[in-house]
Design a protein around this motif. Structure first.
Motif, PDB file in Angstrom:
ATOM      1  N   LEU A   7       1.043  -1.068   0.057  1.00  0.00           N
ATOM      2  CA  LEU A   7      -0.074   0.007   0.130  1.00  0.00           C
ATOM      3  C   LEU A   7       0.971   1.173   0.089  1.00  0.00           C
ATOM      4  O   LEU A   7       0.599   2.177  -0.708  1.00  0.00           O
ATOM      5  N   GLU A   8       1.829   1.234   0.856  1.00  0.00           N
ATOM      6  CA  GLU A   8       2.674   2.615   0.864  1.00  0.00           C
ATOM      7  C   GLU A   8       3.468   2.716  -0.397  1.00  0.00           C
ATOM      8  O   GLU A   8       3.687   3.889  -0.883  1.00  0.00           O
ATOM      9  N   ALA A   9       4.047   1.773  -0.746  1.00  0.00           N
ATOM     10  CA  ALA A   9       5.042   1.593  -2.038  1.00  0.00           C
ATOM     11  C   ALA A   9       3.873   2.262  -3.219  1.00  0.00           C
ATOM     12  O   ALA A   9       4.333   3.135  -4.008  1.00  0.00           O
ATOM     13  N   ARG A  10       2.577   1.684  -3.347  1.00  0.00           N
ATOM     14  CA  ARG A  10       1.650   2.088  -4.477  1.00  0.00           C
ATOM     15  C   ARG A  10       1.332   3.636  -4.347  1.00  0.00           C
ATOM     16  O   ARG A  10       1.141   4.343  -5.311  1.00  0.00           O
ATOM     17  N   LEU A  11       0.932   3.943  -3.009  1.00  0.00           N
ATOM     18  CA  LEU A  11       0.525   5.485  -2.767  1.00  0.00           C
ATOM     19  C   LEU A  11       1.723   6.260  -2.907  1.00  0.00           C
ATOM     20  O   LEU A  11       1.554   7.355  -3.585  1.00  0.00           O
ATOM     21  N   GLU A  12       2.888   5.902  -2.690  1.00  0.00           N
ATOM     22  CA  GLU A  12       4.026   6.884  -2.814  1.00  0.00           C
ATOM     23  C   GLU A  12       4.154   7.082  -4.416  1.00  0.00           C
ATOM     24  O   GLU A  12       4.538   8.253  -4.750  1.00  0.00           O
ATOM     25  N   LEU A  13       4.176   6.015  -5.383  1.00  0.00           N
ATOM     26  CA  LEU A  13       3.993   6.050  -6.678  1.00  0.00           C
ATOM     27  C   LEU A  13       2.986   7.063  -6.948  1.00  0.00           C
ATOM     28  O   LEU A  13       3.147   8.072  -7.966  1.00  0.00           O
ATOM     29  N   PHE A  14       1.720   6.744  -6.786  1.00  0.00           N
ATOM     30  CA  PHE A  14       0.879   7.518  -7.005  1.00  0.00           C
ATOM     31  C   PHE A  14       0.678   9.159  -6.817  1.00  0.00           C
ATOM     32  O   PHE A  14       0.744   9.759  -7.673  1.00  0.00           O
ATOM     33  N   TRP A  15       1.486   9.218  -5.682  1.00  0.00           N
ATOM     34  CA  TRP A  15       1.505  10.798  -5.437  1.00  0.00           C
ATOM     35  C   TRP A  15       2.818  11.516  -6.095  1.00  0.00           C
ATOM     36  O   TRP A  15       2.513  12.740  -6.482  1.00  0.00           O
ATOM     37  N   SER A  16       3.706  10.587  -6.379  1.00  0.00           N
ATOM     38  CA  SER A  16       4.642  11.136  -7.230  1.00  0.00           C
ATOM     39  C   SER A  16       4.451  11.706  -8.449  1.00  0.00           C
ATOM     40  O   SER A  16       5.134  12.320  -9.132  1.00  0.00           O
ATOM     41  N   GLN A  17       3.562  10.757  -9.049  1.00  0.00           N
ATOM     42  CA  GLN A  17       2.989  11.021 -10.615  1.00  0.00           C
ATOM     43  C   GLN A  17       1.825  11.747 -10.650  1.00  0.00           C
ATOM     44  O   GLN A  17       1.462  12.242 -11.605  1.00  0.00           O
ATOM     45  N   ALA A  18       1.222  12.432  -9.532  1.00  0.00           N
ATOM     46  CA  ALA A  18       0.026  13.001  -9.663  1.00  0.00           C
ATOM     47  C   ALA A  18       0.133  14.471 -10.027  1.00  0.00           C
ATOM     48  O   ALA A  18       1.296  15.041 -10.101  1.00  0.00           O
ATOM     49  N   ASP A  19      -0.874  14.620 -10.999  1.00  0.00           N
ATOM     50  CA  ASP A  19      -0.944  15.715 -11.982  1.00  0.00           C
ATOM     51  C   ASP A  19      -2.318  16.660 -11.747  1.00  0.00           C
ATOM     52  O   ASP A  19      -3.214  15.611 -11.796  1.00  0.00           O
ATOM     53  N   GLU A  20      -2.059  17.768 -11.170  1.00  0.00           N
ATOM     54  CA  GLU A  20      -3.374  18.574 -11.101  1.00  0.00           C
ATOM     55  C   GLU A  20      -4.316  18.603 -12.058  1.00  0.00           C
ATOM     56  O   GLU A  20      -5.623  18.984 -11.939  1.00  0.00           O
ATOM     57  N   ASP A  21      -4.148  18.505 -13.306  1.00  0.00           N
ATOM     58  CA  ASP A  21      -4.994  18.640 -14.455  1.00  0.00           C
ATOM     59  C   ASP A  21      -5.739  17.550 -14.717  1.00  0.00           C
ATOM     60  O   ASP A  21      -6.873  17.792 -15.440  1.00  0.00           O
ATOM     61  N   LEU A  26      -7.238  11.120 -12.001  1.00  0.00           N
ATOM     62  CA  LEU A  26      -6.270  10.561 -10.586  1.00  0.00           C
ATOM     63  C   LEU A  26      -7.405  10.284  -9.647  1.00  0.00           C
ATOM     64  O   LEU A  26      -7.002   9.120  -8.847  1.00  0.00           O
ATOM     65  N   SER A  27      -8.680  10.719  -9.663  1.00  0.00           N
ATOM     66  CA  SER A  27      -9.694  10.001  -8.692  1.00  0.00           C
ATOM     67  C   SER A  27     -10.088   8.341  -9.022  1.00  0.00           C
ATOM     68  O   SER A  27      -9.855   7.408  -8.030  1.00  0.00           O
ATOM     69  N   PHE A  46      -8.535   9.023   4.274  1.00  0.00           N
ATOM     70  CA  PHE A  46      -7.562   9.956   4.295  1.00  0.00           C
ATOM     71  C   PHE A  46      -7.035  10.095   2.948  1.00  0.00           C
ATOM     72  O   PHE A  46      -6.633  11.418   2.585  1.00  0.00           O
ATOM     73  N   GLU A  47      -6.872   9.154   2.023  1.00  0.00           N
ATOM     74  CA  GLU A  47      -6.230   9.159   0.713  1.00  0.00           C
ATOM     75  C   GLU A  47      -7.265  10.060  -0.237  1.00  0.00           C
ATOM     76  O   GLU A  47      -6.794  11.044  -0.978  1.00  0.00           O
ATOM     77  N   ARG A  48      -8.514   9.972  -0.099  1.00  0.00           N
ATOM     78  CA  ARG A  48      -9.384  10.683  -0.825  1.00  0.00           C
ATOM     79  C   ARG A  48      -9.566  12.030  -0.376  1.00  0.00           C
ATOM     80  O   ARG A  48      -9.618  12.955  -1.350  1.00  0.00           O
ATOM     81  N   ALA A  49      -9.470  12.094   0.939  1.00  0.00           N
ATOM     82  CA  ALA A  49      -9.241  13.534   1.568  1.00  0.00           C
ATOM     83  C   ALA A  49      -8.128  14.248   0.814  1.00  0.00           C
ATOM     84  O   ALA A  49      -8.214  15.222   0.346  1.00  0.00           O
ATOM     85  N   SER A  50      -6.970  13.730   0.774  1.00  0.00           N
ATOM     86  CA  SER A  50      -5.786  14.334   0.459  1.00  0.00           C
ATOM     87  C   SER A  50      -5.890  14.667  -1.109  1.00  0.00           C
ATOM     88  O   SER A  50      -5.286  15.552  -1.514  1.00  0.00           O
ATOM     89  N   HIS A  52      -8.741  15.369  -2.778  1.00  0.00           N
ATOM     90  CA  HIS A  52      -9.220  16.538  -2.816  1.00  0.00           C
ATOM     91  C   HIS A  52      -8.703  17.904  -2.500  1.00  0.00           C
ATOM     92  O   HIS A  52      -8.757  18.773  -3.215  1.00  0.00           O
ATOM     93  N   ASP A  53      -7.930  17.608  -1.511  1.00  0.00           N
ATOM     94  CA  ASP A  53      -7.086  18.819  -1.152  1.00  0.00           C
ATOM     95  C   ASP A  53      -5.998  19.189  -2.073  1.00  0.00           C
ATOM     96  O   ASP A  53      -6.016  20.343  -2.465  1.00  0.00           O
ATOM     97  N   PHE A  54      -5.382  18.236  -2.668  1.00  0.00           N
ATOM     98  CA  PHE A  54      -4.576  18.386  -3.756  1.00  0.00           C
ATOM     99  C   PHE A  54      -4.868  18.907  -4.920  1.00  0.00           C
ATOM    100  O   PHE A  54      -4.323  19.966  -5.472  1.00  0.00           O
ATOM    101  N   LEU A  55      -6.346  18.764  -5.293  1.00  0.00           N
ATOM    102  CA  LEU A  55      -6.950  19.345  -6.383  1.00  0.00           C
ATOM    103  C   LEU A  55      -7.611  20.734  -6.168  1.00  0.00           C
ATOM    104  O   LEU A  55      -8.289  21.345  -7.066  1.00  0.00           O
ATOM    105  N   GLY A  56      -7.547  21.120  -4.823  1.00  0.00           N
ATOM    106  CA  GLY A  56      -7.982  22.538  -4.592  1.00  0.00           C
ATOM    107  C   GLY A  56      -9.504  22.520  -3.934  1.00  0.00           C
ATOM    108  O   GLY A  56     -10.006  23.481  -3.833  1.00  0.00           O
TER     109      GLY A  56
END
Length: 179
Positions: A7-21, A26-27, A46-50, A52-56
């Motif tokens: 879980l941690e490895a996949r989430l780390e990869l997800f967030w490192s590649q996240a693009d606001e556009d 992303l969802s 928590f990840e869903r909240a993060s 939404h937060d990331f996307l403003g």
């Protein structure tokens, strides 16, 4: 690799590649990831909240952060949720709630300096510039390679100096007006 490590490895990869556009993409990616690794419910919140937060979209993030905390989100993600919720509350104008929440992070927590940074921002937004600066300097001082003692002293001394300067200014005003 344990399920938690996966879980941690996949989430780390997800967030490192996240693009606001690409909010919808992303969802969908996050939902797939959370179901693939069977994330615990509080962590998924928590990840869903993060996201939404990331996307403003702080309005959508706030109830999810609260739900994750209420569901028993464990450290270190618990502290992250507190900080991120505090930041989101500040951004949507709930400054007093943000300050109260951010003050719950204990000094021994590794994320305490980050919580203090967001507390300083909330204090500033609440028209409390001296406490904001004091909080920021007190959080910064331990990280300085030099002048830690001086910065800590001046942070503590801010309130008394502000009062003294205000008195000095008022005392000088009659002289300025007489000229």
């Amino acid at each position: 690799m344990t399920a938690s490590e996966a879980l941690e490895a996949r989430l780390e990869l997800f967030w490192s590649q996240a693009d606001e556009d690409s909010a919808a993409e992303l969802s969908a990616m996050l939902e797939q990831l959370l179901s693939d690794v069977a994330a615990p419910p509080e962590r998924a919140l928590f990840e869903r909240a993060s996201l939404h937060d990331f996307l403003g979209d702080e309005d959508a993030a706030v109830p999810l952060y609260r739900a994750a905390l209420d569901a028993g989100l464990a450290p270190p993600h618990r502290t992250q949720a507190i900080i991120q919720l505090g930041s989101s509350l500040r951004n949507i104008g709930e400054v007093s709630a943000a300050m109260t929440l951010l003050q719950t992070v204990e000094a021994g927590d590794p994320l305490f300096p980050a919580a203090q940074a967001f507390l300083a921002l909330a204090l500033h937004d609440d028209d409390k510039p001296t406490p904001a600066l004091r909080t920021a300097l007190a959080a910064l001082a331990p990280t300085l390679p030099a002048y830690q003692r001086a910065v800590s002293f001046y942070a503590d001394d801010l309130a008394s100096r502000q009062g003294v300067q205000a008195l000095d200014r008022r005392a000088a005003e009659p002289e300025i007006l007489e000229r």
